[in-house]
Design a protein around this motif. Structure first.
Motif, PDB file in Angstrom:
ATOM      1  N   LEU A 179       0.844  -1.195   0.000  1.00  0.00           N
ATOM      2  CA  LEU A 179       0.000   0.000   0.000  1.00  0.00           C
ATOM      3  C   LEU A 179       0.883   1.251   0.000  1.00  0.00           C
ATOM      4  O   LEU A 179       1.764   1.401   0.842  1.00  0.00           O
ATOM      5  CB  LEU A 179      -0.895  -0.022   1.233  1.00  0.00           C
ATOM      6  CG  LEU A 179      -2.248   0.693   1.136  1.00  0.00           C
ATOM      7  CD1 LEU A 179      -3.099   0.062   0.037  1.00  0.00           C
ATOM      8  CD2 LEU A 179      -2.967   0.618   2.468  1.00  0.00           C
ATOM      9  N   ALA A 180       0.638   2.135  -0.951  1.00  0.00           N
ATOM     10  CA  ALA A 180       1.492   3.319  -1.100  1.00  0.00           C
ATOM     11  C   ALA A 180       0.643   4.518  -1.490  1.00  0.00           C
ATOM     12  O   ALA A 180      -0.428   4.391  -2.097  1.00  0.00           O
ATOM     13  CB  ALA A 180       2.568   3.073  -2.157  1.00  0.00           C
ATOM     14  N   ARG A 181       1.153   5.693  -1.136  1.00  0.00           N
ATOM     15  CA  ARG A 181       0.483   6.933  -1.533  1.00  0.00           C
ATOM     16  C   ARG A 181       1.529   7.994  -1.812  1.00  0.00           C
ATOM     17  O   ARG A 181       2.401   8.281  -0.988  1.00  0.00           O
ATOM     18  CB  ARG A 181      -0.462   7.418  -0.442  1.00  0.00           C
ATOM     19  CG  ARG A 181      -1.139   8.733  -0.774  1.00  0.00           C
ATOM     20  CD  ARG A 181      -2.127   8.642  -1.925  1.00  0.00           C
ATOM     21  NE  ARG A 181      -2.486   9.969  -2.419  1.00  0.00           N
ATOM     22  CZ  ARG A 181      -3.534  10.222  -3.192  1.00  0.00           C
ATOM     23  NH1 ARG A 181      -4.329   9.233  -3.569  1.00  0.00           N
ATOM     24  NH2 ARG A 181      -3.787  11.436  -3.600  1.00  0.00           N
ATOM     25  N   ARG A 182       1.434   8.574  -3.020  1.00  0.00           N
ATOM     26  CA  ARG A 182       2.350   9.630  -3.452  1.00  0.00           C
ATOM     27  C   ARG A 182       1.556  10.906  -3.671  1.00  0.00           C
ATOM     28  O   ARG A 182       0.458  10.884  -4.234  1.00  0.00           O
ATOM     29  CB  ARG A 182       3.050   9.202  -4.741  1.00  0.00           C
ATOM     30  CG  ARG A 182       3.947  10.242  -5.362  1.00  0.00           C
ATOM     31  CD  ARG A 182       4.684   9.674  -6.545  1.00  0.00           C
ATOM     32  NE  ARG A 182       5.658   8.670  -6.112  1.00  0.00           N
ATOM     33  CZ  ARG A 182       6.324   7.879  -6.964  1.00  0.00           C
ATOM     34  NH1 ARG A 182       6.099   7.957  -8.268  1.00  0.00           N
ATOM     35  NH2 ARG A 182       7.193   7.012  -6.497  1.00  0.00           N
ATOM     36  N   PHE A 183       2.106  12.017  -3.211  1.00  0.00           N
ATOM     37  CA  PHE A 183       1.470  13.316  -3.385  1.00  0.00           C
ATOM     38  C   PHE A 183       2.373  14.223  -4.228  1.00  0.00           C
ATOM     39  O   PHE A 183       3.598  14.098  -4.186  1.00  0.00           O
ATOM     40  CB  PHE A 183       1.223  14.005  -2.038  1.00  0.00           C
ATOM     41  CG  PHE A 183       0.229  13.328  -1.159  1.00  0.00           C
ATOM     42  CD1 PHE A 183      -1.130  13.542  -1.323  1.00  0.00           C
ATOM     43  CD2 PHE A 183       0.655  12.477  -0.146  1.00  0.00           C
ATOM     44  CE1 PHE A 183      -2.050  12.925  -0.498  1.00  0.00           C
ATOM     45  CE2 PHE A 183      -0.261  11.849   0.691  1.00  0.00           C
ATOM     46  CZ  PHE A 183      -1.623  12.084   0.503  1.00  0.00           C
ATOM     47  N   ARG A 184       1.734  15.125  -4.959  1.00  0.00           N
ATOM     48  CA  ARG A 184       2.465  16.188  -5.633  1.00  0.00           C
ATOM     49  C   ARG A 184       2.150  17.481  -4.919  1.00  0.00           C
ATOM     50  O   ARG A 184       0.987  17.876  -4.774  1.00  0.00           O
ATOM     51  CB  ARG A 184       2.038  16.302  -7.095  1.00  0.00           C
ATOM     52  CG  ARG A 184       2.498  15.154  -7.966  1.00  0.00           C
ATOM     53  CD  ARG A 184       3.961  15.259  -8.349  1.00  0.00           C
ATOM     54  NE  ARG A 184       4.242  16.460  -9.136  1.00  0.00           N
ATOM     55  CZ  ARG A 184       5.475  16.823  -9.498  1.00  0.00           C
ATOM     56  NH1 ARG A 184       6.517  16.111  -9.112  1.00  0.00           N
ATOM     57  NH2 ARG A 184       5.655  17.913 -10.222  1.00  0.00           N
ATOM     58  N   THR A 185       3.151  18.164  -4.408  1.00  0.00           N
ATOM     59  CA  THR A 185       2.926  19.404  -3.695  1.00  0.00           C
ATOM     60  C   THR A 185       4.022  20.402  -4.041  1.00  0.00           C
ATOM     61  O   THR A 185       5.225  20.098  -3.936  1.00  0.00           O
ATOM     62  CB  THR A 185       2.880  19.174  -2.166  1.00  0.00           C
ATOM     63  OG1 THR A 185       2.757  20.424  -1.501  1.00  0.00           O
ATOM     64  CG2 THR A 185       4.116  18.444  -1.656  1.00  0.00           C
ATOM     65  N   ARG A 186       3.608  21.584  -4.486  1.00  0.00           N
ATOM     66  CA  ARG A 186       4.539  22.663  -4.831  1.00  0.00           C
ATOM     67  C   ARG A 186       5.617  22.199  -5.809  1.00  0.00           C
ATOM     68  O   ARG A 186       6.787  22.538  -5.693  1.00  0.00           O
ATOM     69  CB  ARG A 186       5.190  23.234  -3.579  1.00  0.00           C
ATOM     70  CG  ARG A 186       4.194  23.885  -2.624  1.00  0.00           C
ATOM     71  CD  ARG A 186       4.874  24.434  -1.392  1.00  0.00           C
ATOM     72  NE  ARG A 186       3.906  25.031  -0.485  1.00  0.00           N
ATOM     73  CZ  ARG A 186       4.225  25.549   0.686  1.00  0.00           C
ATOM     74  NH1 ARG A 186       5.486  25.546   1.107  1.00  0.00           N
ATOM     75  NH2 ARG A 186       3.282  26.076   1.470  1.00  0.00           N
ATOM     76  N   GLY A 187       5.188  21.369  -6.742  1.00  0.00           N
ATOM     77  CA  GLY A 187       6.108  20.904  -7.764  1.00  0.00           C
ATOM     78  C   GLY A 187       7.002  19.765  -7.343  1.00  0.00           C
ATOM     79  O   GLY A 187       7.872  19.332  -8.115  1.00  0.00           O
ATOM     80  N   HIS A 188       6.827  19.256  -6.129  1.00  0.00           N
ATOM     81  CA  HIS A 188       7.649  18.155  -5.643  1.00  0.00           C
ATOM     82  C   HIS A 188       6.790  16.912  -5.416  1.00  0.00           C
ATOM     83  O   HIS A 188       5.591  17.005  -5.141  1.00  0.00           O
ATOM     84  CB  HIS A 188       8.338  18.535  -4.326  1.00  0.00           C
ATOM     85  CG  HIS A 188       9.271  19.695  -4.450  1.00  0.00           C
ATOM     86  ND1 HIS A 188      10.512  19.604  -5.051  1.00  0.00           N
ATOM     87  CD2 HIS A 188       9.140  20.986  -4.052  1.00  0.00           C
ATOM     88  CE1 HIS A 188      11.105  20.792  -5.013  1.00  0.00           C
ATOM     89  NE2 HIS A 188      10.291  21.649  -4.413  1.00  0.00           N
ATOM     90  N   THR A 189       7.416  15.764  -5.528  1.00  0.00           N
ATOM     91  CA  THR A 189       6.745  14.497  -5.252  1.00  0.00           C
ATOM     92  C   THR A 189       7.092  14.047  -3.840  1.00  0.00           C
ATOM     93  O   THR A 189       8.266  14.040  -3.454  1.00  0.00           O
ATOM     94  CB  THR A 189       7.188  13.410  -6.248  1.00  0.00           C
ATOM     95  OG1 THR A 189       6.804  13.821  -7.565  1.00  0.00           O
ATOM     96  CG2 THR A 189       6.521  12.081  -5.923  1.00  0.00           C
ATOM     97  N   VAL A 190       6.074  13.699  -3.069  1.00  0.00           N
ATOM     98  CA  VAL A 190       6.271  13.222  -1.701  1.00  0.00           C
ATOM     99  C   VAL A 190       5.703  11.813  -1.592  1.00  0.00           C
ATOM    100  O   VAL A 190       4.512  11.593  -1.843  1.00  0.00           O
ATOM    101  CB  VAL A 190       5.572  14.147  -0.679  1.00  0.00           C
ATOM    102  CG1 VAL A 190       5.741  13.585   0.733  1.00  0.00           C
ATOM    103  CG2 VAL A 190       6.125  15.555  -0.763  1.00  0.00           C
ATOM    104  N   ASP A 191       6.555  10.862  -1.237  1.00  0.00           N
ATOM    105  CA  ASP A 191       6.109   9.486  -1.010  1.00  0.00           C
ATOM    106  C   ASP A 191       5.723   9.354   0.464  1.00  0.00           C
ATOM    107  O   ASP A 191       6.547   9.003   1.308  1.00  0.00           O
ATOM    108  CB  ASP A 191       7.213   8.488  -1.365  1.00  0.00           C
ATOM    109  CG  ASP A 191       7.455   8.435  -2.868  1.00  0.00           C
ATOM    110  OD1 ASP A 191       6.465   8.296  -3.612  1.00  0.00           O
ATOM    111  OD2 ASP A 191       8.619   8.538  -3.293  1.00  0.00           O
ATOM    112  N   ALA A 192       4.449   9.631   0.761  1.00  0.00           N
ATOM    113  CA  ALA A 192       3.995   9.632   2.153  1.00  0.00           C
ATOM    114  C   ALA A 192       3.962   8.237   2.740  1.00  0.00           C
ATOM    115  O   ALA A 192       4.271   8.035   3.919  1.00  0.00           O
ATOM    116  CB  ALA A 192       2.607  10.271   2.246  1.00  0.00           C
TER     117      ALA A 192
END
Length: 315
Positions: free
Chosen positions: A7-20
């Motif tokens: 189980l994985a979740r990736r976010f895009r925020t302010r032009g950056h990718t965050v692997d939460a």
């Protein structure tokens, strides 16, 4: 009751990718009370939101309460209860009406919602508060109402997100008793908490997440046994002599001297302490204080990651 793989979740925020959350595997058996620990930003809340269908995973799969998380989210929602960090009730409606309405939302008849509300109010000590407005309740009373609303439809699996956050010690203790009662009745519970004593007191098993990955898993006692032993700490006006004697204790590790304080770890502090005290007395080393401390869940996290679970617990 929960079987998650990758189980994985990736976010895009302010032009950056965050692997939460980075591909976690989670197994929870029917009837377990499992604690989910981790500092802020570790991926704890994101994982919980995915398991409760509030957030779609970027990758991975899961079966929750017998339903596929991706293809049957409505089925998951019907079978789980969820008590979020914020209060789930309104402010102006009567407590009894709020609870009964929740039952109707889950498809209970008016009579069944009324009967079930009365049963839970009795168990969770809300009967005398039934005609108050929800906004007039104390923090502890609101949490008990939240739990009532979360289990009104008799879910197979209950998610509790920081259930005792912000409560005074007496209210926390009272809430723990109610959570234990639900667990004894057979409800499977998945609980997130920042309170290490809460996880230690309530949980059959604990999962620890850090930087989006599960870094530890086991019973509270099993996890603590992975730490190098009990911490022995004493103060003396002869720290160098005391440290030399302490270093000869069988199994002594992590010996440190800080001013007048000497501390070290030993497998069984309670059994080694009498001999140590005798040796210090024979060397005319006077002690100002002595403490033996069993390992904590925070010690487990510190050993595995080099930082404390408490560092940003309230950030």
């Amino acid at each position: 009751m929960i079987k998650a793989r990758g189980l994985a979740r990736r976010f895009r925020t302010r032009g950056h990718t965050v692997d939460a959350v980075q591909g976690v595997d989670i197994d929870v058996a029917p009837g377990e009370l499992v604690g989910f620990l981790g500092p802020n930003g570790a991926g704890k809340s994101t994982t919980l939101r995915m398991l409760t269908t509030l957030l779609t995973p970027t990758a991975g799969e899961a079966i929750v309460a017998g339903c596929d998380l991706l293809t049957d989210p409505a089925g998951v929602r019907k079978r789980i209860g969820y008590v979020a960090q914020g209060h789930g009730s309104g402010e102006s409606q009567k407590v009894v009406e709020e609870a009964e309405l929740q039952g109707r939302f889950y498809g209970l008849s008016a009579a069944e919602a009324k009967r079930r509300t009365a049963e839970l109010f009795q168990r969770l000590e809300l009967t005398e508060l039934a005609d108050r407005t929800a906004g007039a309740l104390s923090g502890g009373q609101k949490r008990r109402l939240d739990i009532t609303m979360g289990v009104l439809h008799k879910p197979e699996l209950l998610f509790l997100d920081e259930p005792s956050a912000g409560l005074d010690p007496q209210s926390r203790s009272n809430l723990w008793d109610h959570i234990r009662a639900l667990h004894r009745d057979g409800t499977t519970i998945f609980l997130t908490t920042h309170y290490l004593d809460e996880a230690d007191a309530l949980c059959d098993r604990i999962l620890v997440i850090d930087h989006g990955r599960i870094v530890a898993e086991g019973s509270p006692d099993g996890l603590k046994s992975q730490v190098a032993g009990d911490l022995v700490r004493f103060e003396t006006d002869m720290p160098s002599v005391a440290a030399e004697i302490a270093g000869k204790v069988e199994g002594a590790q992590e010996l440190h001297v800080d001013g007048n304080t000497v501390r070290f770890r030993v497998p069984r502090g309670d059994t080694e302490l009498p001999a140590l005290l005798r040796a210090l007395d024979q060397a005319d080393v006077a002690l100002m204080s002595v403490q033996v401390q069993r390992p904590t869940l925070d010690d487990v996290f510190l050993t595995m990651t080099g930082r404390s679970l408490r560092e940003d617990a309230h950030a």
